[in-house]
Design a protein around this motif. Sequence first.
Motif, PDB file in Angstrom:
ATOM      1  N   VAL A  99       0.819  -1.205   0.000  1.00 49.32           N
ATOM      2  CA  VAL A  99       0.000   0.000   0.000  1.00 49.32           C
ATOM      3  C   VAL A  99       0.856   1.260   0.000  1.00 49.32           C
ATOM      4  CG1 VAL A  99      -1.553   1.340   1.450  1.00 49.32           C
ATOM      5  CG2 VAL A  99      -1.998  -1.072   1.075  1.00 49.32           C
TER       6      VAL A  99
ATOM      7  N   ALA B 119       3.822   5.545   4.146  1.00 44.51           N
ATOM      8  CA  ALA B 119       2.842   6.060   3.181  1.00 44.51           C
ATOM      9  C   ALA B 119       2.866   7.578   3.041  1.00 44.51           C
ATOM     10  CB  ALA B 119       1.440   5.588   3.552  1.00 44.51           C
TER      11      ALA B 119
ATOM     12  N   HIS C 222     -11.146  17.151   5.035  1.00 43.73           N
ATOM     13  CA  HIS C 222      -9.915  17.885   5.267  1.00 43.73           C
ATOM     14  C   HIS C 222      -9.802  18.956   4.201  1.00 43.73           C
ATOM     15  CE1 HIS C 222      -5.661  18.763   5.862  1.00 43.73           C
ATOM     16  NE2 HIS C 222      -5.820  18.218   7.044  1.00 43.73           N
TER      17      HIS C 222
ATOM     18  N   ASP D 142      -7.325  19.846   2.627  1.00 39.90           N
ATOM     19  CA  ASP D 142      -6.427  19.402   1.573  1.00 39.90           C
ATOM     20  C   ASP D 142      -6.752  17.947   1.241  1.00 39.90           C
ATOM     21  OD1 ASP D 142      -4.386  18.513  -0.029  1.00 39.90           O
ATOM     22  OD2 ASP D 142      -2.844  19.643   1.028  1.00 39.90           O
TER      23      ASP D 142
ATOM     24  N   VAL E 120      -4.007  15.305   1.630  1.00 36.82           N
ATOM     25  CA  VAL E 120      -3.693  14.846   2.977  1.00 36.82           C
ATOM     26  C   VAL E 120      -4.654  13.720   3.359  1.00 36.82           C
ATOM     27  CG1 VAL E 120      -3.688  15.520   5.406  1.00 36.82           C
ATOM     28  CG2 VAL E 120      -2.741  17.050   3.679  1.00 36.82           C
TER      29      VAL E 120
ATOM     30  N   ARG F 237      -3.843  10.482   1.467  1.00 33.42           N
ATOM     31  CA  ARG F 237      -2.680   9.755   1.988  1.00 33.42           C
ATOM     32  C   ARG F 237      -3.013   9.100   3.319  1.00 33.42           C
ATOM     33  NH1 ARG F 237       0.199  14.176  -0.071  1.00 33.42           N
ATOM     34  NH2 ARG F 237       0.529  15.082   1.984  1.00 33.42           N
ATOM     35  N   ALA F 238      -3.773   9.820   4.127  1.00 32.96           N
ATOM     36  CA  ALA F 238      -4.167   9.238   5.413  1.00 32.96           C
ATOM     37  C   ALA F 238      -4.985   7.973   5.178  1.00 32.96           C
ATOM     38  CB  ALA F 238      -4.974  10.245   6.216  1.00 32.96           C
TER      39      ALA F 238
ATOM     40  N   LEU G  53      -4.759   5.906   2.726  1.00 31.63           N
ATOM     41  CA  LEU G  53      -3.856   4.815   2.363  1.00 31.63           C
ATOM     42  C   LEU G  53      -3.195   4.225   3.598  1.00 31.63           C
ATOM     43  CD1 LEU G  53      -2.109   6.172  -0.814  1.00 31.63           C
ATOM     44  CD2 LEU G  53      -3.339   4.031  -0.599  1.00 31.63           C
ATOM     45  N   ARG G  54      -2.829   5.119   4.493  1.00 30.73           N
ATOM     46  CA  ARG G  54      -2.154   4.620   5.700  1.00 30.73           C
ATOM     47  C   ARG G  54      -3.128   3.818   6.531  1.00 30.73           C
ATOM     48  NH1 ARG G  54       0.233   9.521   8.494  1.00 30.73           N
ATOM     49  NH2 ARG G  54       1.661   8.013   9.368  1.00 30.73           N
ATOM     50  N   MET G  55      -4.390   4.248   6.559  1.00 34.22           N
ATOM     51  CA  MET G  55      -5.379   3.489   7.315  1.00 34.22           C
ATOM     52  C   MET G  55      -5.609   2.124   6.667  1.00 34.22           C
ATOM     53  SD  MET G  55      -5.803   5.361   9.757  1.00 34.22           S
ATOM     54  CE  MET G  55      -4.747   6.808   9.801  1.00 34.22           C
ATOM     55  N   GLN G  56      -5.527   2.078   5.333  1.00 40.59           N
ATOM     56  CA  GLN G  56      -5.669   0.784   4.670  1.00 40.59           C
ATOM     57  C   GLN G  56      -4.547  -0.159   5.091  1.00 40.59           C
ATOM     58  OE1 GLN G  56      -6.877   3.064   0.927  1.00 40.59           O
ATOM     59  NE2 GLN G  56      -6.657   0.972   0.251  1.00 40.59           N
ATOM     60  N   ALA G  57      -3.360   0.389   5.207  1.00 39.79           N
ATOM     61  CA  ALA G  57      -2.243  -0.437   5.657  1.00 39.79           C
ATOM     62  C   ALA G  57      -2.550  -0.998   7.044  1.00 39.79           C
ATOM     63  CB  ALA G  57      -0.956   0.388   5.678  1.00 39.79           C
ATOM     64  N   GLU G  58      -3.144  -0.176   7.879  1.00 43.57           N
ATOM     65  CA  GLU G  58      -3.450  -0.619   9.234  1.00 43.57           C
ATOM     66  C   GLU G  58      -4.588  -1.647   9.216  1.00 43.57           C
ATOM     67  OE1 GLU G  58      -2.077  -0.594  11.844  1.00 43.57           O
ATOM     68  OE2 GLU G  58      -3.470  -0.655  13.527  1.00 43.57           O
TER      69      GLU G  58
ATOM     70  N   ARG H 168      -3.223  -4.914   8.270  1.00 34.99           N
ATOM     71  CA  ARG H 168      -2.502  -5.549   9.373  1.00 34.99           C
ATOM     72  C   ARG H 168      -3.489  -6.195  10.347  1.00 34.99           C
ATOM     73  NH1 ARG H 168      -1.024  -4.928  14.406  1.00 34.99           N
ATOM     74  NH2 ARG H 168      -2.230  -3.033  14.647  1.00 34.99           N
TER      75      ARG H 168
ATOM     76  N   ARG I  20      -9.818   1.623  16.415  1.00 35.78           N
ATOM     77  CA  ARG I  20      -8.382   1.790  16.180  1.00 35.78           C
ATOM     78  C   ARG I  20      -8.137   2.813  15.059  1.00 35.78           C
ATOM     79  NH1 ARG I  20      -3.318   0.497  17.999  1.00 35.78           N
ATOM     80  NH2 ARG I  20      -1.946   0.458  16.224  1.00 35.78           N
TER      81      ARG I  20
ATOM     82  N   LEU J 234      -6.520   6.560  15.339  1.00 37.07           N
ATOM     83  CA  LEU J 234      -5.352   6.960  14.551  1.00 37.07           C
ATOM     84  C   LEU J 234      -5.639   8.230  13.765  1.00 37.07           C
ATOM     85  CD1 LEU J 234      -4.058   3.554  13.183  1.00 37.07           C
ATOM     86  CD2 LEU J 234      -2.847   5.097  14.700  1.00 37.07           C
TER      87      LEU J 234
ATOM     88  N   GLU K 115      -3.909  11.831  13.901  1.00 36.98           N
ATOM     89  CA  GLU K 115      -3.332  12.496  12.734  1.00 36.98           C
ATOM     90  C   GLU K 115      -3.871  13.901  12.562  1.00 36.98           C
ATOM     91  OE1 GLU K 115      -1.347  10.916   9.986  1.00 36.98           O
ATOM     92  OE2 GLU K 115      -0.848   9.733  11.739  1.00 36.98           O
TER      93      GLU K 115
END
Lengths: 729, 328
Positions: free
Chosen positions: A418, A503, B56, B58, B61, B64-65, B67-72, B75, B190, B194, B198
């Motif tokens: 990702v 990311a 947001h 922007d 922003v 991208r956030a 995407l990071r949540m998808q990573a989480e 997991r 969770r 997060l 952020e």
Amino acid sequence: MLTATADTRGMAPRARRAPPRRDRRGFAAALRALLCLALCLLVAPGAATAQGDEAGPAPLLDRLTPNRIEVIYPGTTRLEMVEDDGPVAAAAYRGDEMVGYVFSTLDVLRAPGYSSTPFDVVAGVTLEGRITGALVLFHAEPYLLNDAPRTARLVQFLHAMEGGEARLGAETGLPPSFVAGATISARAMRNAVQEGARMVLRYRTEEIVVTEPTIDMINFKPRSPEELVADGGLVNAQITNRALQAAMRKAGLGDLLPEVPMTGGPDETYVDFVAGYANPPMIGRNGTGLEPYDTLINGMPEGTMGIFVATLGGVYDHRGTRFNNLSNDFRFDRVSITQGPRSYSFAKQDVIFTRGKVADILVLPADSGFDPMKPWRAELHAAALRPDGTRAPFVLASLDYTLPPGYILMPEPEPAPVWLEPWVEGQRDIAILLVALVALTGILALQGPLTRRRRLHRWVRNGFLAFTLVWIGWIASAQLSIVHLVNYLKAPFVDLSLAFYLAEPLIVILSIYTAISLVLLGRGVFCGWLCPFGALQELLAQAARALRLPQWNPSERLQRVLWNGKYLSLAVILVLIVIAPGAAMVAEEVEPFKTAITAKFVRGLPYVIYAVALLLIGLFTERAFCRFLCPLGGALAILDRLHLVDLLKRRPECGNPCHLCERSCPVRAIESSGKIIMAECFQCLDCQVEYYDDRRCPPLAKLRKRKEREQRQPAAAPAQAAKLGGNFA
Amino acid sequence: MSSRPPLSRRRALRILAAGVSIPLGVLALRRVRGQPQPVQWHGEALGAVAHMTLWHPDPGVAKRAMLRMQAEIARLEAVFSLHRPESELSRLNRDGRIGTPSRDLFDVFDQSRRIAEASGGAFDPTIQPLWRLYAETARSGAAPDPARLAAALRAVDHTRVSASRRAIRFDRPGMSASLNGIAQGYVTDRITDLLGNEGFENAVIELGETRALGHAPDGTAFTIGLVDPLQPHRTSRSVALADASLSVSGGYGLRFGDASRHHIFDPKTGISANRLAQVAVIAPRATLADGLSTAIYVAGESAAPALLAGHASTRAILTRADGTVLQL
């Protein structure tokens, strides 16, 4: 030529001879009229030519009138063709809800019945796999054509499929024998509806996930043998009489006659033979039809494999008759299969025969050792007759076969992690930032030559600050903040994946650059050059100075106390993170970064007022927030103690007696002793500009004046000059 | 600057002008940037349809956030997914024990235990054997065989789970945990935490359960529709949600054969609970809302007041089988 109508509500079938019509429009009009009375059906063999020709059937939706739709999927308000590569079907909607599919057996299977001309039955299936209705649009079944009572029964039989399972052979409301005299046709239509429904549904509802290359047992489209030969699904040998004779000569039997005599000239086809792997439905089902293929897939033990062989033309064929002879041990001896060292021959009981064409499936059990993914060879055998009447067998054709890649489903390539996406998508931003960081590295490395030029330094400095504020801050939203630092600090203790950190490419790059610069030069590289809020404050402070606003700075003693404010705010946040994470989030708001930079002041009023207040204070006390309150600055300032290199140059006169730099330092990071407190230095290089200015730096000015005097009086004392010059190093 | 000039009128005006120009500049900047924009994500989490909406100023922003949540989420799937044979939970179910569980798995078992105890076992994380039994027999459309049901029920007992940071263990053979719903509540919490961390202030997170971070950008609460339990394809009412979670339990979701057999089982009888048609619980956190709604759905109307009283800032909307609604 209308044949029959039938009441489908279970009453006694009532045949009626309709007036003959020539064109399909009249047919449709009549259909509508009759359907209004009861759910009736018209079968129009006259349309056969239109549908059976090479151009293929008309589009599905054109064949479905509202009345027909009402029969096959009652309650449908809208049909929409499904645009995918699966079996042709239209999605059926009730209002906005998609409830199922409507399809035609002609589109999906092109299955023939008793006649070799494929029939067209349209049907519906719910998403749960229940048939909603079936209606025959066209057929050429000999025992049904022009037979009104039988046709009526067929209509009833198909109508009774409603509610049945979409599975080949599933029980239906009426048995095929209900259509007495045309049972084979009825069963073929039922099977086609059931199998077609299953295929239509399965393609769209079952996710096909393969973890290793797997033979495609899902996809199916009607294909002719010629099309299958063209895509490699079948291999083909067209043996002419000439080729037969060549093969016999090669086998040393050139002067004998073949067991099955030739007809016609040397270019006449003796046999047209095809072979292929039967298990993919695209090959096996197209080759043999529904039932033999179903026998192979569902009627045999799991893992059974099949070789499809067929003779498409010629006087010779791959079956012969000897397989029926006990004297020949029922050997199916005209075909054999070889793969590597293994050779397979077959007997009658190993063959699934297809009715109506010379096409068969040779069965290979799961434990036969045959690997369908590897190449194999099919050999077509023939025999010559010796004068004494004995047979001299020889190989007539040898076909090498490899299952084409199109019939093998490959596993999805591992999806890219990702975090990679923002790095790829953000290439341009990453490039801009890297260029900026290279430029900054250059500025710091070449600070000597730069700071010798006061005006150039001012332009470079302000230009970079503007870039930091506008691009890094407002455009790219890459303001490094205490939140990032806390996340990094927490990383060993929480189970966040690495992707979570990676990311944000710009933040990652800035963090790394900041870490390196912190170790090498100190906190000032980030705080003074790369922090957008810092840049905003400094640019405003310069404007304030240009406007000659009064500047206030605390005394050295008070400042030493105030400096601790940032350590305090850092400590409060770090403690709260451990004992009260919720409160830590509030405490992190001491940073106005989110308000002023990432949110561009589009936030709640208290936050905006706080950020504006800090900026106003900054007008009169430069970078007050950075110096006295910033928790991130505090963290960097603590770590600043580790830095390895001091590039900022000093003279012995600095602090005693000269206090020029001390006063010119905008953030008062130079003590009255002349020492630069690196933890408070923002690397703005203003002191270095003074250091090199031979009009402002007193020792330099002195030297310059002396030099000027020397030029006027060449015999001055050189020793003194040498001593001063040594301080340049 | 020892010789500071006196505060002349001109100088005072200049200071004033500078002081006013910053707020004006800020206002101008706000105008340029406009209001927070919503960025949406639709996907799947723990086998359920999932949505996230972030506001947001922007959009980059927020993206991208996301995407990071998808990573989480990915997991956490590797911890809780019952569909993945290598997930921690699947391994625990297979082996009956797992050493050094992740913090996430331990936390969910810990919270499950608390809600199970508070509800007297009406909520039970070890319901999975029943689930499996029903899923198997559902193909035939019949009710499960009483003997097999009794056998499955013997393996359902939340008190027979020992969970510590070192290991999680089932004390009886054949036990397995589904953590159904509560794991989704945990993932929802969770991710929401997060995002809050952020710096996001307006978000609706629907990862099996619904949680609102802050309120809608216009300052009002988010409005979440409740499915009508008697006609599951329409919504019957809406719930205002701001900085709170909503969990809805109802038997209309997944059914085995006929309508009375669905995925929420009474751990005491092994039969699908049908005392209420629907329970919606609003609580500060999704994990809690989830556990409570399941517990109340199973235990019935009478147990609801005590369960809600035990947890601050919770309320519930109960729909009885006859369609009448009770707000607590």
